[in-house]
Design an enzyme around this catalytic site. Structure first.
Site, PDB file in Angstrom:
ATOM      1  N   GLN A 308     -47.727  32.788 -22.632  1.00 18.05           N
ATOM      2  CA  GLN A 308     -48.705  33.409 -23.543  1.00 18.05           C
ATOM      3  C   GLN A 308     -48.065  33.666 -24.901  1.00 18.05           C
ATOM      4  O   GLN A 308     -46.956  34.195 -24.961  1.00 18.05           O
ATOM      5  CB  GLN A 308     -49.217  34.728 -22.940  1.00 18.05           C
ATOM      6  CG  GLN A 308     -50.070  34.540 -21.694  1.00 18.05           C
ATOM      7  CD  GLN A 308     -51.470  34.006 -21.984  1.00 18.05           C
ATOM      8  OE1 GLN A 308     -51.799  33.647 -23.115  1.00 18.05           O
ATOM      9  NE2 GLN A 308     -52.291  33.923 -20.965  1.00 18.05           N
ATOM     10  N   TYR A 337     -53.057  28.468 -11.139  1.00 19.85           N
ATOM     11  CA  TYR A 337     -52.740  28.173 -12.546  1.00 19.85           C
ATOM     12  C   TYR A 337     -51.646  29.158 -12.998  1.00 19.85           C
ATOM     13  O   TYR A 337     -51.814  29.923 -13.948  1.00 19.85           O
ATOM     14  CB  TYR A 337     -53.978  28.292 -13.438  1.00 19.85           C
ATOM     15  CG  TYR A 337     -55.133  27.453 -12.962  1.00 19.85           C
ATOM     16  CD1 TYR A 337     -55.316  26.156 -13.442  1.00 19.85           C
ATOM     17  CD2 TYR A 337     -56.028  27.926 -12.006  1.00 19.85           C
ATOM     18  CE1 TYR A 337     -56.360  25.372 -12.994  1.00 19.85           C
ATOM     19  CE2 TYR A 337     -57.071  27.154 -11.547  1.00 19.85           C
ATOM     20  CZ  TYR A 337     -57.246  25.878 -12.048  1.00 19.85           C
ATOM     21  OH  TYR A 337     -58.280  25.099 -11.603  1.00 19.85           O
ATOM     22  N   GLU A 358     -49.222  25.491  -9.667  1.00 20.29           N
ATOM     23  CA  GLU A 358     -49.165  25.092 -11.080  1.00 20.29           C
ATOM     24  C   GLU A 358     -48.888  23.588 -11.107  1.00 20.29           C
ATOM     25  O   GLU A 358     -48.125  23.073 -10.291  1.00 20.29           O
ATOM     26  CB  GLU A 358     -48.044  25.904 -11.760  1.00 20.29           C
ATOM     27  CG  GLU A 358     -47.510  25.370 -13.049  1.00 20.29           C
ATOM     28  CD  GLU A 358     -48.546  25.305 -14.174  1.00 20.29           C
ATOM     29  OE1 GLU A 358     -49.268  26.281 -14.405  1.00 20.29           O
ATOM     30  OE2 GLU A 358     -48.621  24.237 -14.813  1.00 20.29           O
ATOM     31  N   ASP A 406     -56.386  31.615 -13.637  1.00 19.67           N
ATOM     32  CA  ASP A 406     -56.137  31.675 -15.086  1.00 19.67           C
ATOM     33  C   ASP A 406     -56.118  30.243 -15.609  1.00 19.67           C
ATOM     34  O   ASP A 406     -55.079  29.728 -16.034  1.00 19.67           O
ATOM     35  CB  ASP A 406     -54.791  32.381 -15.325  1.00 19.67           C
ATOM     36  CG  ASP A 406     -54.500  32.594 -16.806  1.00 19.67           C
ATOM     37  OD1 ASP A 406     -55.391  32.347 -17.640  1.00 19.67           O
ATOM     38  OD2 ASP A 406     -53.368  32.998 -17.132  1.00 19.67           O
ATOM     39  N   CYS A 433     -59.549  32.031 -21.306  1.00 21.87           N
ATOM     40  CA  CYS A 433     -59.477  31.961 -22.772  1.00 21.87           C
ATOM     41  C   CYS A 433     -60.749  31.293 -23.307  1.00 21.87           C
ATOM     42  O   CYS A 433     -60.789  30.883 -24.466  1.00 21.87           O
ATOM     43  CB  CYS A 433     -58.228  31.221 -23.226  1.00 21.87           C
ATOM     44  SG  CYS A 433     -58.060  29.598 -22.494  1.00 21.87           S
TER      45      CYS A 433
END
Ligand SMILES: C[S@@+](CC[C@H](N)C(=O)[O-])C[C@H]1O[C@@H](n2cnc3c(N)ncnc32)[C@H](O)[C@@H]1O
Length: 477
Positions: A308, A337, A358, A406, A433
């Site tokens: 991030q 994720y 991931e 995420d 997001c």
């Protein structure tokens, strides 16, 4: 505006096709008309309505009356630009340097910060209403920063030849014309300082900037990451070819000036593409990773891994997720994720086990190393697509009580949503997001027996239109 358009637009709207066609002809490219900006689009453009056409205008705020020059009209919408601003919104930030709007670095910087937080809250509310038909949820005000500038811990800067000289900066919006920039406004100032220093060295050593048209030159991009707490710096030099003339001397000089530089990586991208990174990474100096801290854990971050960009607010985001989850010691958590494990490892100390998935191998490697470095042994990280790993875990009989997702901007796949709902966790924490894809996915979760009970937008990207949000879905009884 010419007289004929003015007469047409002042008439009560006649809905005949002939009339509409005539308006459209008059609204051709370069016409100038007076409009009122009524709203902001999800990407921060002013929205004006002319008859039944919606126009999008950069640098125009709700309540402002402008003379708009028509740039383009399609069947359903148009694009315009401000020819003259006739009235000014009280929410306008007049101090913003236009470079940041033109480049898109801070495409919402013309709106004052309080209003930015309200805009983002409305984005989330509107998405839930429009995409998921959810009206009865309280969306609290977006959590904001006290100092909403110089927060980015990462820079990705194109390098091009401008007026015969190597320059670093940012592309003008929707183009590949480089605007030279030294102060990036929302980036960590030490990153800006390092970029200027490296740019000057590259000039001094006469290294050639990439020229896209002529497909020549060596240096394509500079990427810099700096640990928010650790201060450790990684520099990634993206080149078109392997050989960088006198690179040892260049690195020596950068380290002498910036002792916190602990990693220099070369990435080779010889393809004629918009993708910044190529496939090959080489460590030219120091470590393969930098370290940083979040919520008390230490993390190694490699060049390929997602991390991030706003550490201070990412901690608030994760803390909100932890509060929403209200974990118990026997909870089994899936962190889908998972990146380098920042969310799952923040949960691990409070629950029975965390399973993470991931797709980027380097990030999974980082997550495994990070678990060990923090003395956490109740986690399992796999490198796979979230969809496949989820199916496999279910087949293996793993029964998660909490699933955290995420995903990137495009959101989840239908198959992931169905498998994850089928395994019936008590809670699903959705970090996003992109409020639009999150709302679309929440609609399906609601159809599959879950209810949206909490939402909290968190401002990870001040001065830009980007919006981060965390939601809690709970199983209906
Ligand atoms: C928004 S990031 C979140 C990473 C991490 N949760 C964090 O907060 O730092 C999304 C991550 O999903 C990964 N990803 C993208 N598509 C994926 C997929 N189909 N399956 C698993 N991971 C994926 C990306 O590599 C990236 O690390």
């Amino acid at each position: 505006m010419n007289d004929e358009v003015e007469t047409l637009l002042s008439q009560p709207p006649l809905k005949s096709k002939k009339y509409q066609k005539k308006v459209r002809v008059m609204l051709e490219k370069n016409a100038v008309i007076e409009v009122l900006i009524e709203d902001l689009s999800h990407d921060g453009k002013g929205v004006a309505k002319v008859e039944n056409l919606v126009f999008f205008v950069d640098n125009a705020l709700p309540g402002e009356r402008i003379q708009m020059r028509v740039l383009k009209v399609t069947k359903k919408m148009g694009y315009g630009k401000v020819e003259e601003r006739l009235s000014t919104s009280p929410e306008r930030n007049e101090a913003i340097d236009m470079t940041y709007l033109r480049s898109g670095i801070a495409d919402l910087g013309h709106l004052n910060y309080e209003a930015q937080l309200i805009f983002k809250t409305k984005q989330v509310k509107d998405s839930l209403y429009k995409m998921a038909d959810i009206k009865d949820i309280d969306v609290p005000l977006t959590l904001g920063m006290d100092q909403p500038f110089a927060y980015r811990n990462k820079a990705q800067v194109p390098v091009r030849r401008v007026s015969g000289q190597l320059e670093t900066g940012f592309f003008r919006k929707n183009s590949h014309d480089l605007m030279p920039i030294e102060d990036f406004y929302i980036q960590d100032k030490e990153i800006d300082n390092l970029l200027v220093f490296v740019r000057d060295l590259l000039r001094r050593y006469d290294l050639k900037a990439c020229d896209e048209k002529e497909q020549s030159g060596l240096i394509r991009h500079l990427i810099v990451r700096r640990g928010h707490y650790s201060g450790e710096i990684m520099l990634i030099i993206v080149t078109t070819r392997p050989k960088i003339f006198r690179i040892e001397q260049i690195i020596e000089k950068i380290v002498a000036e910036f002792p916190a530089l602990v990693s220099v990586i070369q990435n080779i991208n010889d393809q004629n593409t918009n993708a910044i990174l190529g496939k090959e990474f080489r460590t030219l100096y120091g470590k393969d990773t930098i370290t940083d801290q979040m919520l008390g854990n230490t993390y190694a971050i490699s060049a390929q891994s997602f991390y991030q960009v706003n550490t201070e607010m990412a901690e608030k985001l994760y803390q909100t997720a932890i509060d929403f989850a209200d974990v118990k010691p026997d909870d089994v958590v899936i962190d889908a994720y998972s990146g380098i494990g920042t969310i799952g490892l923040s949960f691990a100390k409070h629950v029975q086990h965390v399973y993470g998935v991931e797709v980027v191998a380097a990030a999974v490697h980082d997550a495994q190393k990070n678990a060990a470095a923090n003395g956490i042994d109740n986690v399992t990280y796999v490198c796979d697509s979230a969809e496949k790993a989820m199916e496999k875990w279910v087949k293996d009989g793993i029964k998660p009580t909490i699933i955290i997702v995420d995903p990137p901007r495009k959101g989840l796949t239908e198959s992931f949503i169905k498998v994850s709902a089928n395994v019936q966790p008590e809670k699903i924490i959705y970090i996003s997001c992109n409020p639009a894809t999150m709302a679309r996915d929440i609609k399906l979760y609601e159809e599959l027996g879950y209810k949206l009970t909490k939402v909290q937008p968190v401002d990870l990207f001040p001065q830009t239109h980007h919006c981060e949000v965390v939601s809690l879905l709970e199983k209906r009884n």
